[in-house]
Design a protein around this motif. Structure first.
Motif, PDB file in Angstrom:
ATOM      1  N   PHE A 538       0.849  -1.184   0.000  1.00 35.96           N
ATOM      2  CA  PHE A 538       0.000   0.000   0.000  1.00 35.96           C
ATOM      3  C   PHE A 538       0.886   1.236   0.000  1.00 35.96           C
ATOM      4  CE2 PHE A 538       0.791  -0.924   4.442  1.00 35.96           C
ATOM      5  CZ  PHE A 538       1.012   0.320   5.011  1.00 35.96           C
ATOM      6  N   ALA A 539       0.296   2.373  -0.369  1.00 39.59           N
ATOM      7  CA  ALA A 539       1.041   3.633  -0.458  1.00 39.59           C
ATOM      8  C   ALA A 539       0.215   4.733   0.186  1.00 39.59           C
ATOM      9  CB  ALA A 539       1.369   3.978  -1.908  1.00 39.59           C
ATOM     10  N   ALA A 540       0.917   5.727   0.744  1.00 41.60           N
ATOM     11  CA  ALA A 540       0.267   6.861   1.398  1.00 41.60           C
ATOM     12  C   ALA A 540       1.036   8.130   1.046  1.00 41.60           C
ATOM     13  CB  ALA A 540       0.226   6.667   2.915  1.00 41.60           C
ATOM     14  N   VAL A 549       5.723   4.046   0.445  1.00 43.01           N
ATOM     15  CA  VAL A 549       5.269   2.769  -0.119  1.00 43.01           C
ATOM     16  C   VAL A 549       5.713   1.655   0.828  1.00 43.01           C
ATOM     17  CG1 VAL A 549       5.273   1.232  -2.109  1.00 43.01           C
ATOM     18  CG2 VAL A 549       5.481   3.699  -2.447  1.00 43.01           C
ATOM     19  N   PHE A 550       4.760   0.839   1.282  1.00 42.55           N
ATOM     20  CA  PHE A 550       5.016  -0.257   2.208  1.00 42.55           C
ATOM     21  C   PHE A 550       4.737  -1.592   1.513  1.00 42.55           C
ATOM     22  CE2 PHE A 550       4.241   3.333   4.909  1.00 42.55           C
ATOM     23  CZ  PHE A 550       4.980   3.121   6.060  1.00 42.55           C
ATOM     24  N   CYS A 561       9.989   2.629   0.569  1.00 40.85           N
ATOM     25  CA  CYS A 561      10.319   3.838  -0.191  1.00 40.85           C
ATOM     26  C   CYS A 561       9.692   5.044   0.502  1.00 40.85           C
ATOM     27  CB  CYS A 561       9.812   3.727  -1.635  1.00 40.85           C
ATOM     28  SG  CYS A 561      10.039   5.235  -2.617  1.00 40.85           S
ATOM     29  N   GLN A 562      10.513   6.066   0.760  1.00 42.19           N
ATOM     30  CA  GLN A 562      10.058   7.367   1.252  1.00 42.19           C
ATOM     31  C   GLN A 562      10.690   8.428   0.357  1.00 42.19           C
ATOM     32  OE1 GLN A 562      10.764   7.975   5.423  1.00 42.19           O
ATOM     33  NE2 GLN A 562       9.824   6.045   6.029  1.00 42.19           N
ATOM     34  N   GLN A 563       9.950   8.876  -0.602  1.00 44.85           N
ATOM     35  CA  GLN A 563      10.508   9.762  -1.629  1.00 44.85           C
ATOM     36  C   GLN A 563       9.790  11.104  -1.613  1.00 44.85           C
ATOM     37  OE1 GLN A 563      11.464   7.850  -5.291  1.00 44.85           O
ATOM     38  NE2 GLN A 563      11.190   9.685  -6.506  1.00 44.85           N
ATOM     39  N   LEU A 564      10.589  12.176  -1.651  1.00 41.73           N
ATOM     40  CA  LEU A 564      10.048  13.529  -1.696  1.00 41.73           C
ATOM     41  C   LEU A 564       9.626  13.837  -3.122  1.00 41.73           C
ATOM     42  CD1 LEU A 564       9.583  16.114   0.007  1.00 41.73           C
ATOM     43  CD2 LEU A 564      11.831  16.897  -0.770  1.00 41.73           C
TER      44      LEU A 564
END
Length: 620
Positions: A538-540, A549-550, A561-564
């Motif tokens: 899932f993504a938030a 993204v988990f 993923c933790q993208q600005l």
């Protein structure tokens, strides 16, 4: 003696311990061989080292078997060192003695007799010290024994380098290079074929242009001009189209994390001051998606827009509908892909038909038909009723959940068929007064059409059914602030997810009143969405401009993923949606921009087995 018998004259008897084994003569004569090796039994056998050539960790082929049993710190120094010379000078030895002793030592190290020449050479330089006796000088002339502790005469155990099969490595690299060259040639040939096809299509469209121009039928040019525009845009953004189809991030092979590759950016010049309030993909035409534009600020309310874009043309919308009120939500029918349901800030709901050329909605609620009195935050299409009438649900801040049915008698209109009021008893009130929860979001179960979830501005999630018009099945104390989104899992019938502005994303089992997982994203969460290809992905999006993204199958504790995506000082993200077929997502912000990203391979992994285990129950 005392008259006793002397001890040495007594007979000696053999005494055996009580627990000693009784062995036969053959067992006593049996030889038991023991083999001693130089391997250290305490040496570790599981040491791994990182190889920069292969870029991976590998176990060591050889282990150092040297074991040091004793180390003593001594005070001996070499006799030819500066310290030894200074000590000799302090002891009063003359230069001649030191020279003679040095020459003798050197000859002894070489296993040679120094002879008389060395002695005469020393005496010629200064003679032997007269204070030393003849006896002492004769001892110095004698040949000394070899020092058995001299490290020059002993070998040391060293670590042998492991054998390397360089020939195999060279052949492997050559084969990899040949495969890469073949892949490049295939890609280049496919690109050339596509370019030739595009040129042929452009030629055909130009011919069609000329034919229609000669026939003086301008209305037929619309479709041809649209296709021509798409061809030109695809030629301009050919590198992005190639990345969308072929590019894969090779860095995923060396880590469990992933990245988002930016593709297209959609923006309409007349919607600069409007925020993206809703996103929805078309299930039939997977390249088409709808965008709702409006404002979340109640002090800056005005007109809104409904836009439909296609990834084949990112420069201009495919459909444009202007509205008098801000568009707060939309939903595209899964089967009738030309029907779009829209909810407005003024409480009205409407349905647009993309087949018709009109810019006005074909159906719209009014005060007479019982429209909402507060903004409509969510609309969801449902299956046709028994009379084959299309219907959809809407939820609003006025505390009502309404089912709208599209019928046509003398004119097309919508009427209310089902209404659920979110009334409940206030436990904090001493008189037990009723309060009305403000609805915020809604989602229907994938298998059981009657069951649905309602998120409220008070942070609660209600589970209800279309079979009850004034009853809630269960209430979850989910969040401390408004629930921004709640969605059922596409694969597991008991799992749903929710997010809120209290910085958290929670995963629930609807049979349990407490969440299974809670993720703190350190910023207000605007939207969350399940991936259509995996039950654990899932993504938030958060207000600080990041996409999270988990994948619970890979890591249950942090995001892969933790993208600005946008600068957090200028804008914030509002909504996110997965494409139903392609590995891409679209993300909207509060400035009216929609960014499209491609998921790297680690972010779109499908489960290798048909059944996974998520917190104790099976998952497809």
């Amino acid at each position: 003696m005392g008259g006793g018998v002397e001890e040495w004259t007594q007979e000696r008897t053999l005494e055996k311990p009580a627990n000693q084994l009784d062995l036969s003569e053959e067992e006593l004569n049996e030889e038991i061989t023991r083999i001693l090796t130089s391997n250290n039994p305490h040496a570790p056998q599981n040491i791994v080292r990182y190889t920069y050539k292969e870029r991976t960790y590998k176990p060591m082929s050889t282990v150092d078997q040297l074991a040091v049993h004793c180390v003593l710190e001594g005070n001996l120094i070499h006799k030819d060192s500066d310290e030894a010379r200074s000590q000799r000078a302090q002891q009063g030895l003359i230069k001649g003695q030191y020279t003679m002793q040095t020459s003798l030592n050197l000859s002894i190290y070489k296993d040679e007799d120094p002879g008389e020449e060395a002695v005469e050479m020393v005496e010629g330089e200064g003679g032997v010290n007269e204070e030393m006796g003849d006896e002492e000088s004769n001892v110095r002339k004698e040949r000394k024994l070899k020092n058995q502790f001299n490290f020059w005469d002993r070998g040391s155990q060293t670590l042998n380098n492991p054998l390397r099969c360089t020939m195999y490595d060279v052949y492997t690299e050559e084969l990899q290079l040949q495969e890469k060259n073949k892949e490049k040639q295939r890609t280049q040939s496919s690109k050339e074929d596509k370019r030739e096809t595009k040129l042929l299509l452009i030629f055909n469209y130009l011919t069609s242009f000329f034919f229609f121009f000669q026939s003086d039928d301008i209305s037929k040019l619309a479709r041809v001009s649209t296709n021509m525009e798409r061809m030109v845009v695809q030629n301009i953004f050919d590198d992005i189209a190639q990345d969308f189809q072929y590019f894969e991030d090779s860095a995923d092979e060396f880590s469990e994390g992933g990245t988002l590759l930016p593709l297209w950016k959609f923006h309409y010049s007349k919607a600069k001051r409007l925020s993206v309030t809703s996103l929805c993909w078309n299930q039939k035409y997977q390249d088409l998606f709808g965008v709702g534009l409006g404002s979340y600020d109640f002090t800056k309310q005005g007109s809104g827009m409904l836009l439909l874009y296609t990834v084949k043309n990112c420069t201009f919308p495919q459909y444009i509908f202007s509205t008098d009120s801000s568009v707060m939500c939309l939903d595209i029918h899964t089967k009738m892909s030309y029907l779009v349901a829209v909810g407005f800030y003024d409480g009205c709901v409407a349905v647009y038909n993309l087949k018709l050329k009109t810019m006005l909605p074909t159906h719209k609620s009014s005060v007479l038909s019982g429209k909402h009195t507060d903004p409509v935050w969510q609309v969801r299409w449902q299956k046709d009723d028994m009379d084959n009438h299309h219907n959809f649900f809407s939820v609003s801040s006025d505390g009502r959940v309404v089912s709208w049915t599209l019928i046509k008698v003398l004119k097309e209109y919508v009427y209310i068929r089902y209404t659920l009021s979110l009334k409940r008893l206030d436990a904090l009130s001493p008189e037990g007064a009723e309060t009305v929860d403000s609805g915020r979001c809604i989602d229907f179960h994938k298998e059981f059409d009657n069951m649905f979830l309602l998120g409220t501005e008070e942070g609660k999630i209600h589970k209800s059914s279309k079979a009850y018009s004034n009853h809630l099945i269960q209430t979850y104390n989910a969040h401390n602030m408004a629930v921004e989104a709640v969605r059922w899992n596409h694969f597991h019938p008991r799992v749903f997810i929710s997010c809120s502005y209290d910085w958290t994303v929670k995963i629930w089992d609807h049979t349990v009143p407490t969440p299974m997982f809670t993720f703190d994203l350190n910023a207000a969460v605007g939207d969350v969405s399940w991936a259509p290809y995996s039950s654990t992905v899932f993504a938030a999006v958060t207000s600080d401009g990041k996409v999270h993204v988990f994948d619970l199958n890979t890591n249950k504790y942090k995001a892969l993923c933790q993208q600005l995506v946008v600068a957090k000082d200028t804008s914030q993200l509002t909504h996110i949606e997965f494409n139903p077929v392609h590995p891409i997502i679209i993300v909207g912000d509060d400035h009216g921009y929609i960014n499209c990203f491609k998921l790297s391979p680690n972010l779109r992994k499908k489960p290798k087995v048909s059944l996974l285990t998520l917190s104790g129950f099976p998952v497809k």
